[in-house]
Design an enzyme around this catalytic site. Structure first.
Site, PDB file in Angstrom:
ATOM      1  N   ASP A 125      -2.824  -0.757  -0.414  1.00 26.25           N
ATOM      2  CA  ASP A 125      -2.343   0.111  -1.329  1.00 26.25           C
ATOM      3  C   ASP A 125      -1.322  -0.367  -2.376  1.00 26.25           C
ATOM      4  O   ASP A 125      -0.182  -0.095  -2.117  1.00 26.25           O
ATOM      5  CB  ASP A 125      -2.110   1.289  -0.764  1.00 26.25           C
ATOM      6  CG  ASP A 125      -1.682   2.658  -1.383  1.00 26.25           C
ATOM      7  OD1 ASP A 125      -2.041   2.506  -2.878  1.00 26.25           O
ATOM      8  OD2 ASP A 125      -0.796   3.487  -1.049  1.00 26.25           O
ATOM      9  N   LYS A 161      -1.587  -0.481  -5.799  1.00 28.05           N
ATOM     10  CA  LYS A 161      -1.593   0.048  -7.032  1.00 28.05           C
ATOM     11  C   LYS A 161      -1.269  -1.027  -7.895  1.00 28.05           C
ATOM     12  O   LYS A 161      -0.424  -0.641  -8.883  1.00 28.05           O
ATOM     13  CB  LYS A 161      -0.645   1.264  -6.897  1.00 28.05           C
ATOM     14  CG  LYS A 161      -1.052   2.171  -5.844  1.00 28.05           C
ATOM     15  CD  LYS A 161       0.087   3.466  -6.155  1.00 28.05           C
ATOM     16  CE  LYS A 161       0.095   4.167  -5.010  1.00 28.05           C
ATOM     17  NZ  LYS A 161       0.574   3.623  -3.615  1.00 28.05           N
ATOM     18  N   ASP A 188      -1.199  -4.053 -14.306  1.00 31.35           N
ATOM     19  CA  ASP A 188      -0.623  -5.175 -15.231  1.00 31.35           C
ATOM     20  C   ASP A 188      -1.581  -5.701 -16.288  1.00 31.35           C
ATOM     21  O   ASP A 188      -2.657  -4.955 -16.373  1.00 31.35           O
ATOM     22  CB  ASP A 188      -0.304  -6.427 -14.059  1.00 31.35           C
ATOM     23  CG  ASP A 188       1.095  -7.298 -14.878  1.00 31.35           C
ATOM     24  OD1 ASP A 188       0.912  -7.401 -16.021  1.00 31.35           O
ATOM     25  OD2 ASP A 188       1.864  -7.615 -14.090  1.00 31.35           O
ATOM     26  N   THR A 233      -0.237  11.870  -6.211  1.00 32.00           N
ATOM     27  CA  THR A 233       0.004  13.319  -5.646  1.00 32.00           C
ATOM     28  C   THR A 233       1.330  13.770  -5.390  1.00 32.00           C
ATOM     29  O   THR A 233       1.428  15.006  -5.278  1.00 32.00           O
ATOM     30  CB  THR A 233      -0.882  13.276  -4.097  1.00 32.00           C
ATOM     31  OG1 THR A 233      -0.165  12.171  -3.278  1.00 32.00           O
ATOM     32  CG2 THR A 233      -2.243  13.006  -4.288  1.00 32.00           C
ATOM     33  N   LYS A 247      -3.489   1.970   6.308  1.00 35.23           N
ATOM     34  CA  LYS A 247      -3.068   1.470   4.882  1.00 35.23           C
ATOM     35  C   LYS A 247      -1.599   0.897   5.052  1.00 35.23           C
ATOM     36  O   LYS A 247      -0.766   1.392   5.599  1.00 35.23           O
ATOM     37  CB  LYS A 247      -2.865   2.843   3.908  1.00 35.23           C
ATOM     38  CG  LYS A 247      -2.563   2.784   2.720  1.00 35.23           C
ATOM     39  CD  LYS A 247      -2.491   3.757   1.816  1.00 35.23           C
ATOM     40  CE  LYS A 247      -1.086   4.580   1.872  1.00 35.23           C
ATOM     41  NZ  LYS A 247      -0.087   3.815   1.033  1.00 35.23           N
ATOM     42  N   ARG A 254       3.296  10.239   7.153  1.00 31.12           N
ATOM     43  CA  ARG A 254       4.265  11.081   8.082  1.00 31.12           C
ATOM     44  C   ARG A 254       3.632  12.111   8.970  1.00 31.12           C
ATOM     45  O   ARG A 254       4.295  12.003  10.127  1.00 31.12           O
ATOM     46  CB  ARG A 254       5.276  11.469   7.003  1.00 31.12           C
ATOM     47  CG  ARG A 254       6.255  10.304   6.386  1.00 31.12           C
ATOM     48  CD  ARG A 254       6.962  10.750   5.398  1.00 31.12           C
ATOM     49  NE  ARG A 254       6.154  11.031   4.127  1.00 31.12           N
ATOM     50  CZ  ARG A 254       6.599  11.424   2.814  1.00 31.12           C
ATOM     51  NH1 ARG A 254       7.980  11.414   2.787  1.00 31.12           N
ATOM     52  NH2 ARG A 254       5.796  11.514   1.931  1.00 31.12           N
TER      53      ARG A 254
HETATM   54  O1  LIG Z   1      -1.200   9.538  -5.386  1.00 25.07           O
HETATM   55  C1  LIG Z   1      -0.842   8.850  -4.268  1.00 25.07           C
HETATM   56  C2  LIG Z   1      -1.188   7.596  -4.058  1.00 25.07           C
HETATM   57  C3  LIG Z   1      -0.757   7.024  -2.730  1.00 25.07           C
HETATM   58  N1  LIG Z   1       0.118   7.769  -1.935  1.00 25.07           N
HETATM   59  C4  LIG Z   1       0.415   6.967  -0.822  1.00 25.07           C
HETATM   60  O2  LIG Z   1      -0.099   7.812   0.492  1.00 25.07           O
HETATM   61  C5  LIG Z   1       0.726   7.709   1.302  1.00 25.07           C
HETATM   62  C6  LIG Z   1       0.988   9.247   1.952  1.00 25.07           C
HETATM   63  O3  LIG Z   1       2.050   9.213   2.950  1.00 25.07           O
HETATM   64  P1  LIG Z   1       2.719  10.801   3.511  1.00 25.07           P
HETATM   65  O4  LIG Z   1       3.588  10.400   4.387  1.00 25.07           O
HETATM   66  O5  LIG Z   1       1.299  11.380   4.022  1.00 25.07           O
HETATM   67  O6  LIG Z   1       3.081  11.416   2.383  1.00 25.07           O
HETATM   68  C7  LIG Z   1       2.093   6.936   1.211  1.00 25.07           C
HETATM   69  O7  LIG Z   1       2.004   5.734   1.785  1.00 25.07           O
HETATM   70  C8  LIG Z   1       2.050   7.074  -0.391  1.00 25.07           C
HETATM   71  O8  LIG Z   1       2.599   5.713  -0.955  1.00 25.07           O
HETATM   72  C9  LIG Z   1       0.344   8.907  -2.170  1.00 25.07           C
HETATM   73  O9  LIG Z   1       1.216   9.568  -1.388  1.00 25.07           O
HETATM   74  N2  LIG Z   1      -0.098   9.442  -3.364  1.00 25.07           N
END
Ligand SMILES: O=c1ccn([C@@H]2O[C@H](COP(=O)(O)O)[C@@H](O)[C@H]2O)c(=O)[nH]1
Length: 231
Positions: A61, A63, A66, A120, A34, A211
């Site tokens: 990603d 998002k 607009d 999230t 991603k 991460r």
């Molecule tokens: O609701 C959301 C939408 C996108 N993300 C993205 O996913 C990854 C999560 O990364 P971690 O390091 O596993 O936390 C990150 O790129 C966010 O921009 C999200 O977390 N929640």
């Protein structure tokens, strides 16, 4: 190479070299990747092409949120870049989402199109702060319905909402879930989280994991452990 794996690794880096070095330690047959706002803003379409050249399916990603004409143009550009998945914010509304979907009709290579419901990192308290009175779960359900009515392929949500969404939206509707944390990992800034195994049991389609994989000493080993926990 097209992977059948449910894992999408979030390459949240500020330098293309670092993202590509991490990708080189991963196997395109075992994960997708991603590209998000930081990496794309710094490195642009070139980093997407370089990841595709390494054999990865790329989820762009960004998002988009607009006016319909602007979002449709951005989604068309993503399709021309050959990404595997692209997304918009469901709170942009039905006209915006429909414009994004319509622009993909007739595209030479049509990416999957998904919509972010509630991030999230957000809880019901965070939603109240921005004037949304519904609980996070209710807001996800409402935005998922709007997304399906707009003809998109699925939503980005947390795995916590997956069972309700599966029941309401059926088996073909994609559930893409960040906020995935293997047992014992730090939750970081995520709030609505689940382990990979729980997420799979709840019926998610794809898990976005950043991460816990990219900051591990042996990222490929963590991928293997996660895939093993799903089998
Ligand atoms: O609701 C959301 C939408 C996108 N993300 C993205 O996913 C990854 C999560 O990364 P971690 O390091 O596993 O936390 C990150 O790129 C966010 O921009 C999200 O977390 N929640």
């Amino acid at each position: 190479m097209t992977s059948s794996s449910p894992i999408i690794v979030a390459l949240d880096y500020s330098r293309a070299e670092d993202a590509l070095a991490m990708a080189a330690r991963l196997d395109p047959a075992r994960v997708r990747v991603k590209v998000g706002k930081e990496l794309f803003t710094r490195a642009g379409p070139d980093v997407v092409r370089a990841l595709q050249d390494q054999g990865f399916d790329v989820f762009l990603d960004l998002k988009y949120h607009d006016i319909p004409n602007t979002v449709a143009g951005a989604v068309r550009a993503a399709a021309e870049l050959g990404v595997w998945m692209v997304n918009v914010h469901a709170s942009g509304g039905k006209r915006m989402m429909s414009a994004a979907r319509e622009v993909l009709e007739g595209a030479a290579r049509r990416p999957l199109l998904t919509a972010v419901t509630v991030l999230t990192s957000q809880t019901s308290d965070d939603l109240r702060e921005v004037g949304v009175a519904r609980a996070a779960e209710e807001q996800v359900m409402a935005l998922a319905q709007l997304t399906e009515e707009s003809g998109l392929d699925g939503v980005v949500c947390s795995a916590l909402e997956a069972p309700l969404l599966r029941r309401a939206r059926g088996e073909d509707f994609l559930l893409v879930t960040p906020g995935i944390r293997p047992e014992g990992s730090a939750s970081d800034d995520q709030r609505r989280i689940m382990t990979p195994r729980q997420a799979r049991e709840q019926g998610v389609s794809y898990m976005v994991i950043g991460r816990p994989i990219t900051q591990a000493p042996e990222p490929a080993v963590v991928v293997d452990e996660i895939l093993q926990s799903l089998s």
